[in-house]
Design an enzyme around this catalytic site. Structure first.
Site, short mmCIF file in Angstrom:
data_model
loop_
_atom_site.label_atom_id
_atom_site.label_comp_id
_atom_site.label_asym_id
_atom_site.label_seq_id
_atom_site.Cartn_x
_atom_site.Cartn_y
_atom_site.Cartn_z
CG HIS A 125 -4.66 -5.59 -5.36
ND1 HIS A 125 -4.63 -6.50 -4.31
CD2 HIS A 125 -5.89 -5.01 -5.31
CE1 HIS A 125 -5.79 -6.46 -3.67
NE2 HIS A 125 -6.57 -5.58 -4.25
CB CYS A 177 -9.26 -7.28 -2.03
SG CYS A 177 -10.14 -6.89 -3.54
CE LYS A 192 -0.71 3.57 -9.05
NZ LYS A 192 -0.20 2.57 -9.99
CB CYS A 209 -6.41 2.48 -10.07
SG CYS A 209 -7.67 3.76 -10.26
CB SER A 210 -3.91 -1.49 -7.00
OG SER A 210 -5.26 -1.89 -6.92
#
Ligand SMILES: [Zn+2]
Lengths: 382, 134
Positions: free
Chosen positions: A330, A83, A326, A204-205
């Site tokens: 992402h 990421c 978020k 969570c994203s």
């Protein structure tokens, strides 16, 4: 080393973009940059991408993407660091310009996550396959373990984490490129479906498609391409043990602190000088760990920072004005570049309703895995 | 998982074989060519105890494909008396009854069934010996 500036930025909206392929996403962001800067050539291209191979069966993204924007022939390299791929692509491009080897370098990131692959399995490839994934851990599961350890050691609560999500969605609601530009109440976050305890869906994203790109050049040539170049004042990168079990303290992201120290030293600034920051809130607990490791919030105050409004727009140090991972979304390889773009726009006074008034210094922090990679950039208004 | 990849990990995964660094005494599991603590290159083979304590844990609700039918399940980072830490599922308990500090024993169990290779993948799972007051 030469001084380096960002002179143009381009970005697709983030979201479930069913009509856009991996290559199309890249081309849209990259061509926006090329047009804005008015350049007829590039000296080099970096493409941050975590897993074209697993998500859509496509590797060798360097030449593919150069070709897609009519630049076949130009050196083009894919950069992978899970990421953190985008942030490290930016850092690599920075050094190519700073070294004097190239003048016009495109730093980009792209990810196509919604094309049929199981995102849970693909994202887990950023963890240790032999020691972690073998036993059935997931990516949210690793951050859930960090969260539970944080709760046990520092008294952090589910409500503290939930305020991070509420705050970032308030910011994201003001961002036209965000995947989920809508607000949630504390109750909605705290009652959302459990993913990996104590993390719930709204901690969570999301799984996202998107691309982002910026153009770098030497600062002394920047006025050819824009009236308002933004200088890259510092860059820092660090690694940590790959497996969460191999770190002394699972609540402390040592790579984040190390990468930040290196960036602050290079920039000659202190955490208190930063006016606006984008940090890697892949999960709500990550923002809490990161703002403390970056020194943006004093030790012991990070968990309550969102609830207290310290990190909200109008607060002492606004964090994730874009909505963060978020709310903005992402698309993993694109995230590091998108963070830099939010800071770029903030420092140019182009952030609209999200504008932090008078912002002069901004920080972007991008992380890979459960914190095994971290990269920090510090940008300055010129 | 291709069979050589599984076979290579048998000593550590199925027998808990580790290495004690001859320079700093750190127990590295699984063994590595160089100690991550001090970069020492000499070590003595050792075997981990089959008891441990939970350092941190979670309960997985959204599971990977191979574990889909087991969710929700507890999984933890555990530490043995030798100081080795590793990931392990926690079973034979209510998943919400375990957490940091829970004492566990390590038991030889089936971990997963690999659909494409047909290999049954074994290893150790943790079983609580006392309950958590979290
Ligand atoms: Zn050693």
């Amino acid at each position: 080393m030469r001084e380096v500036a960002i002179v143009a930025a381009g970005m697709t909206p983030f979201g479930e973009l069913w009509d856009m392929s991996l290559r199309r996403l890249f081309a849209e962001a990259a061509l926006e940059v090329v047009k804005k800067a008015g350049v007829d050539h590039l000296d080099s291209i970096y493409v941050g991408n975590m897993s074209g191979g697993c998500f859509v069966g496509q590797e060798h993204l360097g030449p593919l993407m150069a070709d897609q924007i009519g630049m076949a022939g130009v050196p083009s390299t894919r950069v992978e660091s899970a990421c953190a791929s985008g942030g490290i692509a930016l850092r690599t491009a920075f050094f190519e310009v700073a070294s004097g080897a190239s003048d016009l370098v495109l730093a980009s990131g792209v990810e196509k996550m919604n094309d049929g692959a199981d995102a849970t399995n693909v994202l887990a490839t950023a963890a240790d396959q032999e020691l972690e994934v073998y036993h059935g851990i997931t990516f949210p599961g690793l951050y859930a373990m960090i969260a539970r350890a944080h709760m046990a050691a520092h008294g952090t609560t589910e409500e503290d984490m939930s305020w991070v999500s509420v705050k970032n969605h308030r910011h994201g609601a003001l961002n036209p490129k965000a995947q989920f530009p809508l607000e949630f109440t504390l109750e909605q976050v705290m009652n959302s479906t459990p993913v990996a305890e104590p993390l719930r869906l709204l901690h969570c994203s999301p799984v996202s498609d998107g691309a982002a790109a910026v153009l770098l050049c030497p600062l002394d040539q920047a006025k050819k391409y824009t009236d308002q170049p933004i200088k890259i004042l510092g860059t820092g990168q660090a690694t940590s043990a790959m497996a969460l079990a191999d770190r002394k303290d699972p609540t402390f992201l040592d790579s984040v602190q190390l990468s930040a120290e290196r960036a602050y030293t290079m920039a000659g600034v202190r955490p208190g000088d930063i006016d606006v920051a984008e940090v890697h809130d892949c999960f709500a607990i990550a923002e809490i760990c990161c703002i403390e490791a970056l020194g943006l919030i004093e030790k012991g105050q990070a968990a309550g920072a969102a609830a207290a409004g310290l990190t909200a727009l109008g607060g002492r140090i606004p964090v994730n004005t874009s909505g963060g991972l978020k709310s903005k979304g992402h698309p993993v390889g694109a995230t590091g570049i998108a963070q830099a773009i939010e800071i770029f726009e903030q420092l140019r006074g182009e952030a609209g309703k999200r504008q932090v008034q008078g912002a002069r210094l901004g920080l972007a922090q991008n992380m890979g895995g459960s914190g095994a990679s971290s990269v920090v950039h510090i940008l300055e208004r010129t | 998982m291709p069979s050589p990849r599984y076979w290579r990990e048998v000593p550590s995964r199925l027998r808990l074989e580790a290495a004690r660094c001859s320079s700093c005494g750190k127990v590295n599991y699984p063994p590595r060519p160089i100690c991550p603590g001090c970069r020492g290159e000499k070590s003595e083979p050792t075997t981990l105890s089959k008891t441990a304590k939970i350092i941190t844990s979670t309960v997985i609700h959204i599971a990977p494909d191979d574990f889909l039918f087991e969710a929700p399940y507890a999984i933890a980072i555990v530490e043995t008396p030798e100081g080795a830490r590793f990931m392990s599922q926690v079973v034979d308990c209510d998943p919400s009854s375990i957490g940091p500090g829970t004492d566990v024993s390590l038991e030889f169990r089936l971990i997963r069934k690999e659909a494409r290779s047909g290999i049954l993948c074994y290893g150790f799972k943790a079983v609580p010996t006392a309950s958590w007051e979290g």
